[in-house]
Structures are given as structure tokens and as C-alpha cells.
Scaffold this active site. Structure first.
Site, short mmCIF file in Angstrom:
data_model
loop_
_atom_site.label_atom_id
_atom_site.label_comp_id
_atom_site.label_asym_id
_atom_site.label_seq_id
_atom_site.Cartn_x
_atom_site.Cartn_y
_atom_site.Cartn_z
N TYR A 51 -2.47 -2.02 10.36
CA TYR A 51 -2.59 -2.11 8.60
C TYR A 51 -1.12 -1.44 8.27
CZ TYR A 51 -4.03 -1.30 4.05
OH TYR A 51 -3.99 -1.32 2.71
N SER A 65 1.03 -1.10 -0.03
CA SER A 65 -0.05 0.10 -0.09
C SER A 65 0.91 1.44 -0.08
CB SER A 65 -0.86 0.14 1.43
OG SER A 65 -1.30 1.41 1.64
N LYS A 70 1.94 -3.32 6.23
CA LYS A 70 2.39 -2.80 4.99
C LYS A 70 3.81 -2.47 5.06
CE LYS A 70 -1.66 -3.79 2.91
NZ LYS A 70 -1.56 -5.16 2.10
#
Ligand SMILES: NC(=O)c1ccc[n+]([C@@H]2O[C@H](COP(=O)([O-])OP(=O)(O)OC[C@H]3O[C@@H](n4cnc5c(N)ncnc54)[C@H](O)[C@@H]3O)[C@@H](O)[C@H]2O)c1
Length: 280
Positions: A153, A140, A157
Site C-alpha cells: 500500500y 494517501s 501510494k
């Protein structure tokens, strides 16, 4: 005429994964689609099979090493080869780092990080044996940025980006031609705001307020790119231009450089992009 290339995509029932699968079908490949959501996967298979494309659907939970190994076996049984592997499944949950439960953290790391690890362990040996192939790993743009309220998150990533780099170095060190690309997309119009829909019961239930859900959906709706168009851009950069690092928005390169500069100068990187500021 050469044999048809075979691609595998995880998280392929929705969003970017479905876009990548469609893009690979459009390139004339046979595609194996994998996802934890069996119903959505069956619908995706129907959609992708138009025009007679060969599409195999294998329900797979990427958090389970044995299920990913079974996915690799099914692929070889059906097609006898693998050329491209898109390790794309991912989930997200907003919240303060100290307020999210250990189950929340585990779920996100199990899908986003271990899902990729399992894919590498099951598919890279096959590609090594074949002597070629390409692994596309979806990280991401948050792998190169600072975003509050998204600790699991964003940190997962960052891990995925480092994982992709390391695996590519490992492959080069053993003299392999197998390539890795890491994809750092910006916002996508996808089901990501509702990621908890696919959270297995083993992780307990997640607390997502209606307000956060509404804001996340609205953000992706407003700023998200069309996943099918984005997928074509990603496939062009990775497969045709052989980019290791695939951005979908040129502004993200500047974000990466600003972030690295701040760290290099001993400062906390700021939340640079206005689009991120709004997504708090
Ligand atoms: N949506 C965004 O703005 C955005 C931005 C950057 C990166 N990404 C990344 O793109 C990738 C795809 O996400 P998306 O936005 O298309 O979301 P999405 O929710 O539309 O698709 C994700 C798919 O992954 C599947 N999945 C979830 N848990 C799984 C598991 N345990 N095993 C197998 N499949 C599982 C879901 O069922 C779903 O079909 C993710 O890695 C995500 O982190 C998304």
C-alpha cells in the site's frame, strides 16, 4: 448560462469516492460514478440523485484498461464533455512484505497504481483536446511517511504521488492548462479495512485474520474523518485554491518534512505520527 460541468469519480460507491461525488453534485456538476461493486454503485446512484442531480453509474474495474476506456466513452456519449476526473479507487492489505503473496502485491498495484495509469491514459487525451480540465488523484498521507506492515500500500501510494507530479510536469511541458492535484488524506471513516470485499477472483483469496480486521476497523472508526466533510475540504483546496498537493491534516506537512530530512541525512525515517504508531 454556461454548460454544466461534468465530473468522473472512480471508487465512488463508498468512502471518500462517494464523498467526492456528493461534493461535486453539491457544486452543481453532473457526475459519472464508477466502481467495481455494481450493487453498492447502484445504491450510491440512488443516494446522489436526490435533488434531481444527473448521475450516471458505470460499473468499472479500474485494473482493466479497456473498462476505463469504456468509462471515458460512456461519459462522452452521455454528456459530451469531461471537466474533472477523480482517480480515487484504492485497496489495502496488511502484512509483512515477504509474507504477502505475489497476488496480494499485484492486486494492490493493479488497483492503486495501474488504476490511475489507466485513468490518465483514457481521460488526459480528452482533457488535452478540450484544452482544460482537472485530474484529482487520491494517494494517501502514507505517500510521505513510513509505515510498517503496509509495504504494498505505502509503496503504491509513493508511486502515485510521483506519478501525479510527473504527469503535471508532462502537461506543462506540452503547454497544456490541464491541472493535476494529488490528494494525501489522513484516516477516513470508510470501508477500507474491508477492502478485500472487492478483490476479484483472479487474484485468489486473501488471508485477513479476524484480529487484523477488527483492529483496522477500530482504527478507522476512532481516527477516521467523515468522508463527505473531507471531500468538501479536498475540493476546496484542489478546485478553488488550485493546490497541487492536498493534505487533509496540517500535521502531515510536518510528517513529510521530517521524513525528507531523515532521508536527506542518510537515516531511515522513523514512524513519526503517534496515530501511525498505534495502527501497527
Ligand atoms: N481509508 C483511509 O484511511 C484512507 C487514507 C488515505 C487514503 N485513502 C485512499 O482513499 C481512496 C478511497 O478509499 P476509501 O478509504 O474511501 O475506501 P473504500 O473501501 O470505502 O472505497 C474504495 C472504493 O473503491 C472501490 N474499488 C476497489 N477496487 C476497485 C477496482 N478494481 N475498480 C474500481 N473500483 C474499485 C471499492 O469497491 C470501494 O467502493 C483510496 O485510494 C485509498 O487508498 C484512504
Amino acid at each position: 448560462m454556461g454548460e454544466t460541468s461534468v465530473a468522473v469519480v472512480t471508487g465512488a460507491a463508498s468512502g471518500l469516492g462517494l464523498g467526492l461525488a456528493a461534493g461535486l453534485v453539491a457544486r452543481g456538476m453532473s457526475v459519472v460514478i464508477a466502481d467495481i461493486n455494481g450493487d453498492a454503485l447502484a445504491r450510491a446512484q440512488q443516494r446522489l440523485r436526490v435533488d434531481g442531480a444527473e448521475v450516471l453509474a458505470v460499473r468499472t474495474d479500474v485494473t482493466k484498461d479497456d473498462e476505463v476506456a469504456a468509462l471515458a466513452s460512456r461519459t462522452l456519449d452521455q454528456f459530451g464533455r469531461v471537466d474533472i476526473v477523480c482517480l480515487n479507487a484504492g485497496v489495502n492489505l496488511r502484512g509483512r512484505a515477504w509474507e504477502l503473496s505475489v497476488d496480494d502485491w499485484r492486486w494492490i498495484y493493479d488497483v492503486n497504481v495501474f488504476g490511475v495509469v489507466h485513468g490518465i491514459r483514457s481521460f488526459v487525451p480528452i482533457l488535452l483536446e478540450e484544452g482544460a480540465g482537472h485530474v484529482l488523484i487520491t494517494a494517501s498521507n502514507s505517500a510521505v511517511a513510513t509505515l510498517p506492515a503496509l509495504a504494498p500500500y505505502v509503496s503504491s501510494k509513493h508511486a502515485v504521488l510521483a506519478l501525479a507530479e510527473t504527469v503535471q510536469h508532462d502537461l506543462l511541458e506540452v503547454g497544456s492548462d490541464v491541472r493535476v492535484s494529488v490528494v494525501l488524506p489522513g484516516a477516513i471513516r470508510s470501508g477500507m479495512a474491508d477492502a478485500v470485499r472487492n478483490r476479484p477472483a483472479d487474484y485468489g483469496s486473501a488471508q485477513v485474520s479476524a484480529e487484523v480486521l477488527h483492529a483496522s476497523r477500530a482504527f478507522l472508526e476512532r481516527y477516521g474523518s467523515d468522508p463527505r466533510t473531507m471531500a468538501d475540504d479536498i475540493l476546496r483546496q484542489a478546485l478553488d485554491k488550485h493546490c497541487f498537493c492536498v493534505f487533509t491534516d496540517p500535521a502531515d506537512t510536518a510528517t513529510l518534512l521530517t521524513h525528507a530530512q531523515a532521508l536527506g541525512e542518510g537515516r531511515l525515517p522513523t514512524v513519526t505520527a503517534p496515530v501511525f504508531q498505534e495502527n501497527r
